[in-house]
Design an enzyme around this catalytic site. Structure first.
Site, PDB file in Angstrom:
ATOM      1  N   ARG A  70       0.817  -1.233   0.000  1.00  0.00           N
ATOM      2  CA  ARG A  70       0.000   0.000   0.000  1.00  0.00           C
ATOM      3  C   ARG A  70       0.840   1.269   0.000  1.00  0.00           C
ATOM      4  O   ARG A  70       0.516   2.210  -0.728  1.00  0.00           O
ATOM      5  CB  ARG A  70      -1.011  -0.021   1.151  1.00  0.00           C
ATOM      6  CG  ARG A  70      -1.819   1.256   1.301  1.00  0.00           C
ATOM      7  CD  ARG A  70      -3.151   1.052   1.989  1.00  0.00           C
ATOM      8  NE  ARG A  70      -3.074   0.229   3.176  1.00  0.00           N
ATOM      9  CZ  ARG A  70      -2.592   0.617   4.352  1.00  0.00           C
ATOM     10  NH1 ARG A  70      -2.146   1.845   4.512  1.00  0.00           N
ATOM     11  NH2 ARG A  70      -2.559  -0.210   5.368  1.00  0.00           N
ATOM     12  N   TYR A  74     -11.803  20.546 -15.389  1.00  0.00           N
ATOM     13  CA  TYR A  74     -12.337  19.181 -15.432  1.00  0.00           C
ATOM     14  C   TYR A  74     -13.487  19.081 -14.429  1.00  0.00           C
ATOM     15  O   TYR A  74     -13.328  19.338 -13.240  1.00  0.00           O
ATOM     16  CB  TYR A  74     -11.240  18.163 -15.126  1.00  0.00           C
ATOM     17  CG  TYR A  74     -11.823  16.785 -14.975  1.00  0.00           C
ATOM     18  CD1 TYR A  74     -12.550  16.212 -16.012  1.00  0.00           C
ATOM     19  CD2 TYR A  74     -11.688  16.078 -13.798  1.00  0.00           C
ATOM     20  CE1 TYR A  74     -13.124  14.960 -15.874  1.00  0.00           C
ATOM     21  CE2 TYR A  74     -12.257  14.820 -13.651  1.00  0.00           C
ATOM     22  CZ  TYR A  74     -12.973  14.279 -14.697  1.00  0.00           C
ATOM     23  OH  TYR A  74     -13.553  13.049 -14.554  1.00  0.00           O
ATOM     24  N   ASP A  94      -2.844  21.157 -13.632  1.00  0.00           N
ATOM     25  CA  ASP A  94      -3.351  19.947 -14.278  1.00  0.00           C
ATOM     26  C   ASP A  94      -2.928  20.047 -15.738  1.00  0.00           C
ATOM     27  O   ASP A  94      -3.480  20.827 -16.512  1.00  0.00           O
ATOM     28  CB  ASP A  94      -4.881  19.868 -14.140  1.00  0.00           C
ATOM     29  CG  ASP A  94      -5.458  18.607 -14.789  1.00  0.00           C
ATOM     30  OD1 ASP A  94      -4.770  17.996 -15.618  1.00  0.00           O
ATOM     31  OD2 ASP A  94      -6.612  18.260 -14.461  1.00  0.00           O
ATOM     32  N   LYS A 126      -5.078   9.331 -19.416  1.00  0.00           N
ATOM     33  CA  LYS A 126      -5.230   9.940 -20.742  1.00  0.00           C
ATOM     34  C   LYS A 126      -3.966   9.722 -21.578  1.00  0.00           C
ATOM     35  O   LYS A 126      -3.622   8.603 -21.875  1.00  0.00           O
ATOM     36  CB  LYS A 126      -5.573  11.420 -20.590  1.00  0.00           C
ATOM     37  CG  LYS A 126      -6.610  11.726 -19.508  1.00  0.00           C
ATOM     38  CD  LYS A 126      -7.949  11.059 -19.746  1.00  0.00           C
ATOM     39  CE  LYS A 126      -8.953  11.500 -18.687  1.00  0.00           C
ATOM     40  NZ  LYS A 126     -10.067  10.600 -18.529  1.00  0.00           N
TER      41      LYS A 126
END
Ligand code: PLP
Length: 379
Positions: A51, A103, A176, A201
């Site tokens: 993790r 976004y 971003d 993306k």
């Protein structure tokens, strides 16, 4: 790998790393969720549990870090989790300035969820630097968030100028850069503190992984805090997907340049289409962000564009329903071209014009893409 190679070279060879144990050119995928202690109760090899960290995830991080010129990089299970981890890293009561048009799901999180976690968010037109300057509260604003070019109007914000405003206010600047990609824009070199990617993306590029990344200018307390949040909240990317991400990035440069060339050609042709009232693409001279894009985006204007269809929402939806080659789906940045009636997915309250179709140009033959969309637009 030696210093000085270009980003395209570094990505093609995934930094030239090989597996020392087997001499494999392609590194293995480390799937183990746990690691064995040494005889004296230590963990000298470094890893303890899956993790907090993983060797295959670190390989993807190293490539993204090299592409962005970052001091430290963290990969996450999605772009959303990367962004949320950064916002949570700011601590309670932090003030944030974010774009009005960005976004949509992240804007919704900032508007609906973040306040209950103690964040105070002001949305402004970040393209207007005066508005950014007026929105920052020196001593209180912890972060200015930009998205450039931004969804779905592909507006540009001057990163270098915004970095100056952030510095003067004692705030961090995060960008971003999902749609620009490190091929065309390197925000850290322009003064940003953090770059965020939906690696789902362009970085991965094949529409088969959901992933995110934060690349930091400095390996400092902010990065450490984001890493602690990734660990505590279990936000790390799965090793198999990290492997796919690294594999996808080997062809990032070729894919992104091919998509951008297709987008530019389509933007030009669509500008003269009778069924189209406007084409939104930073590469077009009349686009409001064109001058900034020419300075800030090196070598291309990206693969994303939007069109406004004469006849409103109904005509736009009907057009999206008529394509054959373009795929009618959300998301962006894959090798296949996508078309989407954006307002349908953003829902109520969205600033997206109802007649807007968002196009993610893929790497197919541009003549095929044109034939398909021209026919769909012409009814
Ligand atoms: C610009 C941008 N930022 C962030 C995200 C969120 O990324 P993810 O879907 O990987 O969580 C997206 C996803 O569409 C995006 O387009």
């Amino acid at each position: 790998m030696s210093e000085g190679w270009s980003a395209r070279t570094l990505a093609a060879q995934a930094l030239g790393r090989i597996d020392e144990e087997t001499r494999a050119l392609v590194p293995p995928i480390h799937l183990s969720s746990t690691f064995v202690r040494d005889a004296d109760n230590q963990y000298r090899a470094g890893d303890v549990y899956g993790r907090p960290d993983n060797a295959t995830v670190r390989e993807a991080e190293a490539v993204i870090g090299a592409l962005e010129g970052a001091a430290a990089t963290l990969v996450f299970g999605s772009g959303m989790s990367a962004a949320v981890a950064l916002f949570l890293s700011l601590g309670p009561n932090a003030h944030v300035v974010a774009p009005r048009v960005m976004y949509w799901a992240l804007r919704a999180w900032l508007g609906n969820e973040a306040p209950s976690l103690g964040l105070r968010v002001d949305f402004v037109e970040t393209e207007d630097l005066g508005a950014v300057e007026r929105a920052v509260k020196p001593g209180e604003t912890k972060l200015i968030w930009l998205e450039t070019p931004s969804n779905p109007l592909w507006s540009l914000t001057d990163i270098e100028a915004a970095a100056g405003i952030a510095r003067a206010a004692g705030a961090w600047l995060a960008v971003d850069s999902t749609s620009a990609t490190p091929v065309f824009t390197r925000p850290l070199a322009l003064g940003a503190d953090v770059v965020m990617h939906s690696a789902t993306k362009y970085l991965n590029g094949h529409s088969d992984v959901v992933a995110g990344a934060l690349a930091f200018a400095r390996d400092d307390a902010l990065c450490e805090r984001a890493g602690a949040i990734r660990k505590a909240h279990g936000l790390i990317l799965h090793p198999f997907e990290a492997f796919l991400l690294t594999r996808g990035m080997r062809t990032l440069d070729l894919r992104v340049r091919a998509a951008a060339a297709n987008a530019m050609e389509l933007a030009n042709r669509l500008s003269n289409h009778a069924a189209v009232s406007a084409v939104l693409y930073p590469g077009l001279p009349h686009h409001p962000g064109h001058d900034i894009a020419r300075r800030q985006m090196r070598g291309g204007f990206g693969g994303m564009l939007s069109i406004r269809v004469r006849g409103g929402a109904e005509a736009a939806i009907a057009t999206a329903a008529r394509v054959n080659l373009w795929k009618r789906a959300t998301s962006l940045g894959g090798v296949e071209s996508l078309i989407e009636h954006r307002a349908s997915i953003e829902g109520a309250g969205s600033p997206c014009p109802p007649d807007l179709l968002r196009l993610s140009a893929g790497i197919e033959d541009v003549e095929d893409l044109w034939r398909d969309i021209d026919r769909a637009l012409s009814g």
